[in-house]
Design a protein around this motif. Structure first.
Motif, PDB file in Angstrom:
ATOM      1  N   SER A   1       0.833  -1.201   0.000  1.00  0.00           N
ATOM      2  CA  SER A   1       0.000   0.000   0.000  1.00  0.00           C
ATOM      3  C   SER A   1       0.870   1.254   0.000  1.00  0.00           C
ATOM      4  N   TRP A   2       0.381   2.275  -0.652  1.00  0.00           N
ATOM      5  CA  TRP A   2       1.035   3.587  -0.660  1.00  0.00           C
ATOM      6  C   TRP A   2       0.019   4.659  -0.290  1.00  0.00           C
ATOM      7  N   GLU A   3      -1.076   4.254   0.338  1.00  0.00           N
ATOM      8  CA  GLU A   3      -2.181   5.162   0.652  1.00  0.00           C
ATOM      9  C   GLU A   3      -1.810   6.278   1.618  1.00  0.00           C
ATOM     10  N   GLN A   4      -0.773   6.083   2.439  1.00  0.00           N
ATOM     11  CA  GLN A   4      -0.387   7.119   3.395  1.00  0.00           C
ATOM     12  C   GLN A   4       0.525   8.175   2.776  1.00  0.00           C
ATOM     13  N   SER A   5       0.891   8.008   1.519  1.00  0.00           N
ATOM     14  CA  SER A   5       1.734   8.997   0.854  1.00  0.00           C
ATOM     15  C   SER A   5       0.969  10.308   0.739  1.00  0.00           C
ATOM     16  N   HIS A   6       1.697  11.411   0.805  1.00  0.00           N
ATOM     17  CA  HIS A   6       1.058  12.726   0.760  1.00  0.00           C
ATOM     18  C   HIS A   6       2.051  13.773   0.264  1.00  0.00           C
TER      19      HIS A   6
ATOM     20  N   THR B   1       3.715   0.539   2.731  1.00  0.00           N
ATOM     21  CA  THR B   1       3.587  -0.527   3.727  1.00  0.00           C
ATOM     22  C   THR B   1       3.305  -1.838   3.008  1.00  0.00           C
TER      23      THR B   1
END
Length: 155
Positions: A37-42, A63
């Motif tokens: 997952s790369w959903e926390q990238s910002h 993650t």
């Protein structure tokens, strides 16, 4: 402008089974045996007085969640060897997803400058959508890692 790739965070989730077949059965009930997952990238953008983006700082947070066979150490040696081979193949597959994240986000900051906030935000969303598509295509091409050895063979 910077794009910072943090080291991927590798975590595990427990899978229980008295033998390897029980673990295979448990994994078969899941959508995927592992996930990346790369959903926390910002990102944070900086603007000039005209509202144009002048620089962008991107934080890429990856993650990976992998299975951990709780009873592995109590299994017969041949099953341990097969599990370890499977986990290695699964890790290789997930590293392919990480490569896709790098390919799609390594220069995203340069694409976002000279746009207004909405335009830069749309570029971010469009790029993440394209990354998801590439990741899905990678799964299709590898049959979710099966062509890379993620099939468990019961000894």
């Amino acid at each position: 402008m910077t794009v910072t790739f943090h080291q991927p965070s590798w975590t595990t989730f427990d899978v229980s089974g008295s033998d390897l077949q029980a673990v295979v059965d448990a994994l078969a009930q899941m959508n995927e045996a592992a996930t990346t997952s790369w959903e926390q990238s910002h990102y944070t953008s900086h603007h000039n007085d005209a509202g144009q983006v002048t620089s962008v700082d991107v934080e890429v947070i990856i993650t990976v969640e992998m299975p951990h066979w709780v009873e592995r150490d109590h299994a017969p040696h041949a099953e341990q060897v097969e599990w370890d081979r499977f986990v290695h193949a699964l890790r290789t597959h997930e590293e392919g997803h990480i490569t896709k994240v790098h390919e799609y986000l390594q220069h995203i900051d340069a694409h976002m400058v000279h746009h207004d906030s909405d335009g830069a935000g749309q570029i971010w969303v469009d790029n993440l959508t394209a990354l998801q598509g590439a990741s899905d295509e990678y799964d299709t091409h590898t049959n979710h890692g099966e062509t890379q050895g993620t099939i468990i063979t019961i000894p």
